[in-house]
Design a protein around this motif. Structure first.
Motif, short mmCIF file in Angstrom:
data_model
loop_
_atom_site.label_atom_id
_atom_site.label_comp_id
_atom_site.label_asym_id
_atom_site.label_seq_id
_atom_site.Cartn_x
_atom_site.Cartn_y
_atom_site.Cartn_z
N GLU A 1 0.83 -1.21 0.00
CA GLU A 1 0.00 0.00 0.00
C GLU A 1 0.86 1.26 0.00
N GLN A 2 1.85 1.28 0.90
CA GLN A 2 2.69 2.46 1.07
C GLN A 2 4.16 2.09 0.91
N GLU A 3 4.96 3.06 0.52
CA GLU A 3 6.40 2.88 0.64
C GLU A 3 6.73 2.80 2.12
N LEU A 4 7.58 1.83 2.48
CA LEU A 4 7.89 1.58 3.88
C LEU A 4 9.39 1.58 4.11
N MET A 5 9.81 2.07 5.25
CA MET A 5 11.21 1.98 5.64
C MET A 5 11.29 1.84 7.15
N THR A 6 12.09 0.89 7.60
CA THR A 6 12.38 0.73 9.01
C THR A 6 13.86 0.42 9.14
N TYR A 7 14.49 0.85 10.22
CA TYR A 7 15.93 0.68 10.34
C TYR A 7 16.34 0.59 11.79
N SER A 8 17.56 0.07 11.99
CA SER A 8 18.15 0.03 13.33
C SER A 8 19.00 1.28 13.53
N LEU A 9 18.76 1.99 14.62
CA LEU A 9 19.59 3.15 14.93
C LEU A 9 21.06 2.73 15.03
N ALA A 10 21.96 3.64 14.72
CA ALA A 10 23.39 3.36 14.87
C ALA A 10 23.67 2.88 16.29
N GLY A 11 24.44 1.79 16.38
CA GLY A 11 24.73 1.20 17.67
C GLY A 11 23.77 0.10 18.06
N ASN A 12 22.69 -0.07 17.30
CA ASN A 12 21.67 -1.08 17.57
C ASN A 12 21.61 -2.10 16.46
N GLY A 13 21.08 -3.29 16.78
CA GLY A 13 20.92 -4.33 15.77
C GLY A 13 22.23 -4.60 15.07
N ASN A 14 22.18 -4.65 13.73
CA ASN A 14 23.38 -4.86 12.93
C ASN A 14 23.90 -3.58 12.30
N SER A 15 23.45 -2.44 12.81
CA SER A 15 23.98 -1.16 12.34
C SER A 15 25.34 -0.89 12.98
N SER A 16 26.12 -0.05 12.31
CA SER A 16 27.43 0.32 12.83
C SER A 16 27.30 1.14 14.11
N ASP A 17 28.37 1.14 14.91
CA ASP A 17 28.44 2.04 16.05
C ASP A 17 28.70 3.46 15.57
N ARG A 18 28.26 4.44 16.36
CA ARG A 18 28.64 5.82 16.11
C ARG A 18 29.86 6.13 16.97
N PRO A 19 30.78 6.95 16.49
CA PRO A 19 31.92 7.35 17.33
C PRO A 19 31.45 7.98 18.64
N THR A 20 30.39 8.80 18.56
CA THR A 20 29.76 9.36 19.75
C THR A 20 28.25 9.27 19.56
N GLN A 21 27.57 8.99 20.66
CA GLN A 21 26.11 8.90 20.61
C GLN A 21 25.51 10.26 20.95
N SER A 22 24.63 10.75 20.08
CA SER A 22 23.94 12.00 20.36
C SER A 22 22.65 12.03 19.55
N LEU A 23 21.69 12.80 20.02
CA LEU A 23 20.45 12.94 19.28
C LEU A 23 20.70 13.57 17.91
N ASP A 24 21.55 14.60 17.87
CA ASP A 24 21.86 15.24 16.59
C ASP A 24 22.50 14.25 15.62
N GLY A 25 23.34 13.36 16.15
CA GLY A 25 23.96 12.36 15.30
C GLY A 25 22.94 11.42 14.68
N HIS A 26 21.95 11.01 15.46
CA HIS A 26 20.92 10.11 14.94
C HIS A 26 20.02 10.82 13.92
N ILE A 27 19.80 12.11 14.12
CA ILE A 27 19.02 12.87 13.14
C ILE A 27 19.79 12.99 11.83
N THR A 28 21.09 13.26 11.94
CA THR A 28 21.93 13.32 10.73
C THR A 28 21.91 11.99 10.00
N ASP A 29 21.99 10.88 10.74
CA ASP A 29 21.92 9.56 10.11
C ASP A 29 20.61 9.39 9.35
#
Length: 304
Positions: A69-97
């Motif tokens: 019905e709709q285009e769909l996208m779901t993902y693991s935040l950096a540092g979660n699941g099989n996503s890469s770690d971020r050098p530093t964790q921050s809300l701004d970093g996750h928004i940039t991702d």
């Protein structure tokens, strides 16, 4: 588990996961790849942002229901699941991702669906970028951290308990006590927990403590210029109902929706009612309608 154990509109986790594409890695920065499921479909795209210690599979009934019905996208935040770690964790970093991920996938003006701590990412993205719509579930613009969470997570981090194989008994007990309505079938709770195993990476726990603790999105929240659903369950023992209600009051084109007989995961506990609200938002966007009027028309179905 029998079909009678599940509520209307429910799609079991295994059935949903097996019907959907295998997650792939999408590069969003030189050292960051995000585990992603992207399914083509009609605009606007539904983009799901999970909460702390969450999983890209958390909205599995919605992924299965809206596929095709709709285009769909779901993902693991950096540092979660099989996503890469971020050098530093921050809300701004996750928004940039998220900005880079949407750009890589060619998704423009999505409907952002934030769950729990994921509502912080959805709110801050929508303040800064064109968005077709916003859904905030089991979260809001402040006070997202329950009193018991900080000592619990500090203990897990200090003793590295997340590395120890366990039956997740503590998390299971918390889920039953504070996450779900008392009438929610144990079969649903157990199925959801299978979609959301306790992470065994330090980065997943650090994401919560470094990126989300102390979040206050109230300044400039009126900059969100998109129809917004704020959905909450009265049995949510993690984020108070009033946090969601006050958040809705501060967003210009927003409707607060209380789904009875649900807790912190109404999208799992009463998926048919939840999906009705999503469809109301999509109709509002496509037909340029008044969100409150459209939602009012489906309230009778939601409350039954």
């Amino acid at each position: 588990m029998t079909e009678s154990s599940f509520p209307s509109g429910y799609v079991p986790f295994d059935e949903a996961r097996n019907s959907l594409p295998v997650p792939s890695s999408v590069c969003v920065a030189k050292s960051i790849e995000l585990e992603t499921v992207h399914i083509p479909g009609s605009d606007p795209a539904l983009v799901f942002i999970h909460g702390g210690l969450g999983s890209l599979w958390n909205p599995y009934p919605q992924l299965a229901t809206f596929e095709g019905e709709q285009e769909l996208m779901t993902y693991s935040l950096a540092g979660n699941g099989n996503s890469s770690d971020r050098p530093t964790q921050s809300l701004d970093g996750h928004i940039t991702d998220l900005v880079q991920l949407l750009d890589e996938l060619g998704i423009d003006r999505p409907i952002l669906h934030g769950h729990s701590y994921g509502t912080a990412i959805a709110i801050e993205y929508a303040k800064r970028h064109p968005t077709a719509g916003v859904i905030l579930h089991a979260g809001g613009d402040h006070d997202l951290t329950p009193a018991w969470e900080k000592p619990l997570l500090r203990l897990f981090l200090a003793l590295r308990l997340y590395r120890v194989p366990m039956d997740d008994a503590l998390i299971r007990q918390l889920a039953y006590r504070v996450g779900f309505h008392e009438d929610t079938s144990p079969a649903v709770v157990e199925d959801f927990l299978r979609s959301n195993p306790l992470p065994h990476r330090h980065s997943a726990w650090e994401t919560v403590t470094d990126a989300f603790w102390g979040y206050d999105g109230r300044p400039d929240i009126n900059r969100i210029d998109a129809p917004t659903l704020v959905i909450h369950g009265p049995a949510d023992g993690i984020v108070p109902l009033d946090v969601a209600r006050w958040t809705a009051n501060r967003i210009p084109e927003s409707v607060f929706c209380r789904i009875e007989r649900t807790g912190h995961v109404a999208m799992i506990e009463r998926p048919a009612a939840y999906n009705t609200l999503i469809r109301a938002l999509i109709e509002t966007i496509r037909e340029d309608l008044n969100l409150e009027s459209v939602v009012r028309e489906c309230v009778a179905e939601i409350d039954n």
